[in-house]
Structure formats: C-alpha cells, structure tokens
Design a protein around this motif. Structure first.
Motif, mmCIF file in Angstrom:
data_model
loop_
_atom_site.group_PDB
_atom_site.id
_atom_site.type_symbol
_atom_site.label_atom_id
_atom_site.label_comp_id
_atom_site.label_asym_id
_atom_site.label_seq_id
_atom_site.Cartn_x
_atom_site.Cartn_y
_atom_site.Cartn_z
ATOM 1 N N THR A 40 0.831 -1.201 0.000
ATOM 2 C CA THR A 40 0.000 0.000 0.000
ATOM 3 C C THR A 40 0.869 1.256 0.000
ATOM 4 O O THR A 40 2.094 1.174 -0.008
ATOM 5 C CB THR A 40 -0.912 0.025 1.236
ATOM 6 N N ASP A 41 0.200 2.402 0.021
ATOM 7 C CA ASP A 41 0.907 3.689 0.133
ATOM 8 C C ASP A 41 0.740 4.303 1.516
ATOM 9 O O ASP A 41 1.123 5.459 1.723
ATOM 10 C CB ASP A 41 0.372 4.681 -0.912
ATOM 11 N N ASP A 42 0.194 3.528 2.446
ATOM 12 C CA ASP A 42 -0.089 4.051 3.780
ATOM 13 C C ASP A 42 1.133 3.883 4.682
ATOM 14 O O ASP A 42 1.573 2.749 4.928
ATOM 15 C CB ASP A 42 -1.285 3.317 4.385
ATOM 16 N N PRO A 43 1.719 4.983 5.185
ATOM 17 C CA PRO A 43 2.944 4.873 5.997
ATOM 18 C C PRO A 43 2.803 3.964 7.210
ATOM 19 O O PRO A 43 3.718 3.199 7.525
ATOM 20 C CB PRO A 43 3.217 6.323 6.413
ATOM 21 N N ILE A 46 2.785 0.345 6.074
ATOM 22 C CA ILE A 46 4.117 -0.053 5.622
ATOM 23 C C ILE A 46 5.051 -0.290 6.803
ATOM 24 O O ILE A 46 5.793 -1.277 6.840
ATOM 25 C CB ILE A 46 4.695 1.022 4.676
ATOM 26 N N LYS A 81 7.565 -1.446 -7.630
ATOM 27 C CA LYS A 81 7.823 -0.175 -6.942
ATOM 28 C C LYS A 81 6.683 0.160 -5.982
ATOM 29 O O LYS A 81 6.171 1.286 -5.939
ATOM 30 C CB LYS A 81 8.057 0.958 -7.935
ATOM 31 N N ALA A 82 6.279 -0.853 -5.230
ATOM 32 C CA ALA A 82 5.194 -0.685 -4.259
ATOM 33 C C ALA A 82 5.541 0.403 -3.259
ATOM 34 O O ALA A 82 6.690 0.579 -2.868
ATOM 35 C CB ALA A 82 4.949 -2.008 -3.522
ATOM 36 N N GLY A 83 4.532 1.139 -2.842
ATOM 37 C CA GLY A 83 4.731 2.184 -1.851
ATOM 38 C C GLY A 83 5.145 3.511 -2.436
ATOM 39 O O GLY A 83 5.163 4.527 -1.742
ATOM 40 N N GLY A 84 5.493 3.520 -3.750
ATOM 41 C CA GLY A 84 5.891 4.774 -4.391
ATOM 42 C C GLY A 84 7.047 5.427 -3.655
ATOM 43 O O GLY A 84 8.068 4.807 -3.390
ATOM 44 N N ASP A 85 6.903 6.684 -3.319
ATOM 45 C CA ASP A 85 7.944 7.423 -2.596
ATOM 46 C C ASP A 85 7.602 7.573 -1.113
ATOM 47 O O ASP A 85 8.123 8.471 -0.449
ATOM 48 C CB ASP A 85 8.132 8.805 -3.222
ATOM 49 N N THR A 86 6.730 6.715 -0.595
ATOM 50 C CA THR A 86 6.354 6.783 0.808
ATOM 51 C C THR A 86 7.578 6.580 1.690
ATOM 52 O O THR A 86 8.289 5.580 1.578
ATOM 53 C CB THR A 86 5.300 5.710 1.147
ATOM 54 N N PRO A 97 12.578 5.771 1.847
ATOM 55 C CA PRO A 97 11.439 5.293 1.059
ATOM 56 C C PRO A 97 11.350 3.774 1.206
ATOM 57 O O PRO A 97 12.365 3.115 1.486
ATOM 58 C CB PRO A 97 11.810 5.687 -0.380
#
Length: 233
Positions: A40-43, A46, A81-86, A97
């Motif tokens: 996910t993109d949720d900090p 992650i 590239k899961a998570g993008g730039d999180t 990241p």
C-alpha cells in the motif's frame, strides 16, 4: 492490476504457510494483514509490515523457511515499486522510502546465507546448514542472482538513500562467485556515488563500499553495514 494484487496475496499466503509449518514459532495473527500493508501507500501500514518482514527472516544463526517466500515477495514489491515514494522509519530507526528498506532487507538476507554465516553455523552447530538439499539456506542462495538484478535496477534511483541501499545490497551479492563478474560494475557505481556525495557520513560509507570491491579485499569478510550515525538522518 487485479492480477498483480492476486500474485502478491498468494506470496503472503506462502509466507504464512511457511511460518505456520515452522515448529519453532507460530506467527502472530496480525502478520498477514501487516505484510499486505507493504503493498500500500499508507505509511502506518508499511511500517507495521516492515516489522513483520524482519521477523520472518532469521534468528541468528538460523534462517527460517519463511525467508524463501519472503524474498520472492520483496522482489515482487521492488519490481512493482510498491509504496511509491512513501518515506517511513524501519524498526531500527532508519528513515527511507519503502524501496530503500526492502533493499536493506535483501542485503541482510543475502548476508545471512553467505559463506561467513555458513562457517559460523558449522562452528556453533557442528554441521553445515547446506547439508540438506531442501534447506532454506540453499533455497535463498539460489535466489541471489534475482536479488542482484533487483538491487541493480535501483543504482540510478533519483533518491540517494535508495541508491545507497542498492549499492549496499549489490556489494554483498557480488561476493558470490557466480556474481563476481559484476564487481567492477558495482565498484563504478560506488565510486560515482562517492564523487557526487557531499555528506561526510555517506562519503565514508561509499569509500568503504568501493574499497571492499578492490582486488586486494578479502571477499568473504562480513559486510560493513551503514554507519550508526546514518540512523539519525
């Protein structure tokens, strides 16, 4: 996209099955959703997923069966590239990241099954962990070329912290005989990082990485990790 999510879900299922089959410990019921959180993109999700990912690897001097599907899961996350730039903190306090944390994990697992660790296991247990054809040690070692490919895909990442972790992982992996042909390429990447870096801590790290790949370096010495000061940044 749905097919990719299904593949990642299946990989998490494989990790859970490996954990449940391990007679030494039973996984926490929160582990499955936490590992899913890495995609996910949720900090917060992650961060929780990273803590469980580290727990699924090893407890010195052992390497758990779950390390094998965990490596495949991490390779898939890096490929997507899961998570993008999180940006999140790892369990040991490093701010990166997600892809940087995943590369750090790969370097750790590669080091955990290296020749130095095999010798240490023999000294402690009286036998080699490679004696058994289906051991987790052997299975992880067979994935090292894929781990190298994943690391080198990030040697030109725009984030210097990610590049740093990619070089760190690659330095560990090119100590493997079948990957030694890539040592010059990784040495060049470490030198380029050093030449462009202005931070004194990271310059010292890059210099050590470059020196480790010199012809006079003893290839199977334990890899040097990031400086303690790095955890403050």
């Amino acid at each position: 996209m749905a097919e990719e999510r299904a593949d990642l879900c299946n990989m998490v299922d494989d990790i859970m099955r490996a954990c449940e089959a391990d007679e030494c410990w039973w996984p926490d019921p929160d582990m499955r959703p936490a590992l899913h959180g890495l995609a996910t993109d949720d900090p917060q999700s992650i961060t929780m997923g990273l803590s469980y990912l580290w727990a699924s690897l090893a407890e010195y001097p052992n390497v758990f069966e779950s390390a094998v599907p965990a490596v495949l899961y991490v390779l898939a996350l890096l490929d997507r590239k899961a998570g993008g730039d999180t940006v999140v903190r790892s369990p040991d306090g490093r701010l990166r990241p997600l892809r940087g944390h995943l590369l750090t994990w790969l370097s750790t697992v590669a080091n955990a099954v290296g020749d130095v660790r095999v010798r240490e296991f023999v000294e402690l247990a009286g036998h080699s962990p490679l004696e058994y054809p289906n051991s987790a040690w052997r299975a992880v070692r067979q994935l090292r070329s894929q781990m190298y490919d994943a690391a080198t895909a990030f040697l030109d990442d725009p984030d210097p912290l990610v590049r740093q972790e990619a070089i760190t992982a690659a330095v560990v992996l090119v100590r493997v005989p079948e990957l030694a042909v890539h040592r010059e390429h990784i040495a060049a990447a470490a030198r380029a990082f050093l030449d462009a870096c202005t931070d004194p801590v990271r310059r010292r790290w890059a210099d050590e990485a470059f020196c480790e790949l010199s012809a006079t370096y003893v290839a199977d010495e334990p890899v040097r990790t990031q400086p303690e000061l790095d955890r403050m940044h």
